[in-house]
Design a protein around this motif. Structure first.
Motif, short mmCIF file in Angstrom:
data_model
loop_
_atom_site.label_atom_id
_atom_site.label_comp_id
_atom_site.label_asym_id
_atom_site.label_seq_id
_atom_site.Cartn_x
_atom_site.Cartn_y
_atom_site.Cartn_z
N ASN A 111 0.87 -1.18 0.00
CA ASN A 111 0.00 0.00 0.00
C ASN A 111 0.90 1.23 0.00
O ASN A 111 1.54 1.56 1.00
CB ASN A 111 -0.92 0.02 1.22
CG ASN A 111 -1.89 1.19 1.18
OD1 ASN A 111 -1.55 2.30 1.55
ND2 ASN A 111 -3.11 0.94 0.72
N PHE A 143 -6.19 -4.24 3.77
CA PHE A 143 -5.57 -3.54 2.64
C PHE A 143 -6.62 -3.10 1.62
O PHE A 143 -6.41 -2.10 0.91
CB PHE A 143 -4.50 -4.42 2.00
CG PHE A 143 -3.15 -4.27 2.65
CD1 PHE A 143 -2.13 -3.58 2.01
CD2 PHE A 143 -2.90 -4.79 3.91
CE1 PHE A 143 -0.89 -3.42 2.61
CE2 PHE A 143 -1.66 -4.64 4.53
CZ PHE A 143 -0.65 -3.95 3.88
N TYR A 156 -6.19 -4.69 -4.00
CA TYR A 156 -4.94 -4.27 -3.39
C TYR A 156 -3.81 -4.68 -4.33
O TYR A 156 -3.99 -5.48 -5.25
CB TYR A 156 -4.74 -4.92 -2.01
CG TYR A 156 -4.93 -6.41 -2.01
CD1 TYR A 156 -3.91 -7.26 -2.40
CD2 TYR A 156 -6.16 -6.96 -1.64
CE1 TYR A 156 -4.10 -8.62 -2.44
CE2 TYR A 156 -6.35 -8.33 -1.68
CZ TYR A 156 -5.33 -9.16 -2.07
OH TYR A 156 -5.51 -10.51 -2.11
#
Length: 439
Positions: free
Chosen positions: A108, A130, A154
């Protein structure tokens, strides 16, 4: 600073990708049908039980002492890992390919985070976190996202060049979660072979029946739905030693993430999952975006909903090998093995009944059984007893070989090479048989 060694003579792990494809092909049509039906289409004949509303739980104490204690716990784990990496020369015998490691690195960039996901160690939960952090899901509680939908939204390091991965790691906070290796192995068996899982029955179960069962039957070769824990252990040892039919859900913790090459700042453990998770969310300043009301209660109910969703999503494939009633019983027993439902709460349906049971009815009955099962402390014995029962079937020579295969994991992450509970299993006589599926 994390360092990637690119010239290690590693063999490729091809099984994970194959199984992922099989699972996707099997499950996706049933998920689509379920969505089109809106959860309807099954007769609902029994009274619906509702789980009681639980009181709000404080998210995490603001006590500096508590946060400081947890910070010290993580520091000790990291220090232990670094020291063991200097000692364990055999670490570099790892067989996972570099591409397989990339697939486990979840990134991330907004929050400068890297998480190495390891199957059977809360990775479904963290992938949902996430999803929230990436903005893919507009919620704050990961348990509001169906577990079966946790595999998109993600970024991973798959396809990224190593210089870019190196830069991301250098400028990110990184963490992993690990688990006691014998417990994780049993959990993988329960989830993928004991519980209803047609994809793994077909890909791994049939292979085990054919290669590790002296008198295998045509039905077992066709379905692979009756694999014993002993047969599974024989398969696991053989797959590790020969790099054949290895699967990410069973491969040791360390192979997924290369913790001696990538310097993870935080090492969480499943045994302290709630404390470690809440600490990390606060430490990484994510607690305003990811919140809970009752972590343990939500986690238990999430496991129940996931077990129900999964078995119904694979209904067509499962019923080629067993009745739906038998599959639902196995899913219920899986929750008892995990200590989510007490062993004293009887299965709420008649196993040889011809009555159709809907997904919603099944969920509500399981939630009601969970609500009657008492506090988590009173259900811990389930897990211990199931562990003892399973390992009581493994002869000493297999245990010795198993110890060799799991020793690197044990040493790197501070677990016993041969847990006392495994030795205690030699003299264990079960009073409640978790793995006995006879009527």
């Amino acid at each position: 600073m994390p360092v990637l060694r690119l010239a290690l003579p590693l063999k490729k792990l091809g099984t994970t990708s194959k199984v992922a494809l099989v699972v996707g092909l099997v499950i996706m049509p049933f998920i689509i049908i379920s969505l089109l039906r809106g959860g309807r289409g099954y007769e609902h004949n029994a009274a619906v039980h509702k789980a009681p509303r639980l009181e709000m739980k404080k998210f995490l104490t603001n006590s500096p002492e508590t946060q400081s204690d947890l910070r010290m716990r993580f520091a000790k784990r990291r220090s232990h890992l670094q020291e063991q990496c200097k000692v364990l020369k055999r670490y570099y015998d790892t067989q996972n390919s570099e591409n397989a490691v990339k697939e486990h690195l979840t990134i991330n960039r907004k929050h400068n985070l890297v998480y190495c996901a390891i199957e059977k160690i809360g990775c479904t939960f963290w992938k949902r976190v996430f999803q929230i952090l990436s903005g893919f899901k507009n919620v704050t509680d990961p348990f509001q996202i169906q577990a079966i939908r946790a595999y998109q939204g993600y970024q991973t390091a798959k396809g990224l060049p190593f210089d870019q991965i190196h830069y991301i790691l250098k400028h990110s906070k990184s963490f992993i979660f690990v688990r006691e290796p014998y417990e994780r192995l049993l959990s993988g068996y329960v989830d993928k072979l004991f519980a209803p899982n047609a994809a793994y029955w077909g890909f791994i179960g049939t292979y085990i029946a054919e290669n590790f069962r002296p008198n295998d039957t045509e039905t077992a070769n066709k379905c692979g739905n009756d694999i014993t824990f002993k047969e599974f252990i024989q398969y696991f040892i053989h797959s590790q030693q020969n790099n054949i039919r290895r699967d990410a859900h069973f491969v040791p913790n360390f192979e997924h993430c290369r913790p001696c090459e990538l310097d993870y700042e935080y090492v969480g453990k499943l045994e302290t999952f709630e404390d470690d998770t809440l600490f990390l969310l606060k430490e990484l300043k994510l607690d305003s975006e990811v919140k809970f009301t009752d972590f343990q209660g939500e986690s238990d109910r999430d496991a129940i909903r996931d077990a129900a969703d999964y078995v119904f999503s694979m209904r067509h494939a499962i019923t080629k090998c067993m009745s739906m009633h038998e599959a639902l019983f196995r899913a219920y027993r899986k929750l008892q093995i995990r200590g989510i439902i007490s062993k004293h709460i009887e299965y709420p349906f008649v196993r040889d009944s011809q009555r159709d049971i809907s997904s919603e009815e099944y969920k509500q009955e399981l939630l009601a059984a969970h609500a009657q099962s008492g506090p988590a402390s009173s259900r811990k014995d389930n897990r211990k007893e199931a562990f003892l029962e399973a390992f009581s079937t493994i002869p000493q020579e297999l245990l010795d070989s198993l110890k060799d295969e799991l020793s690197i994991d044990a040493n790197l992450f501070g677990y016993e090479e041969m847990p006392k509970l495994v030795q205690d299993a030699k003299h264990y006589t079960p009073t409640f048989q978790y793995f006995d599926l006879k009527m």
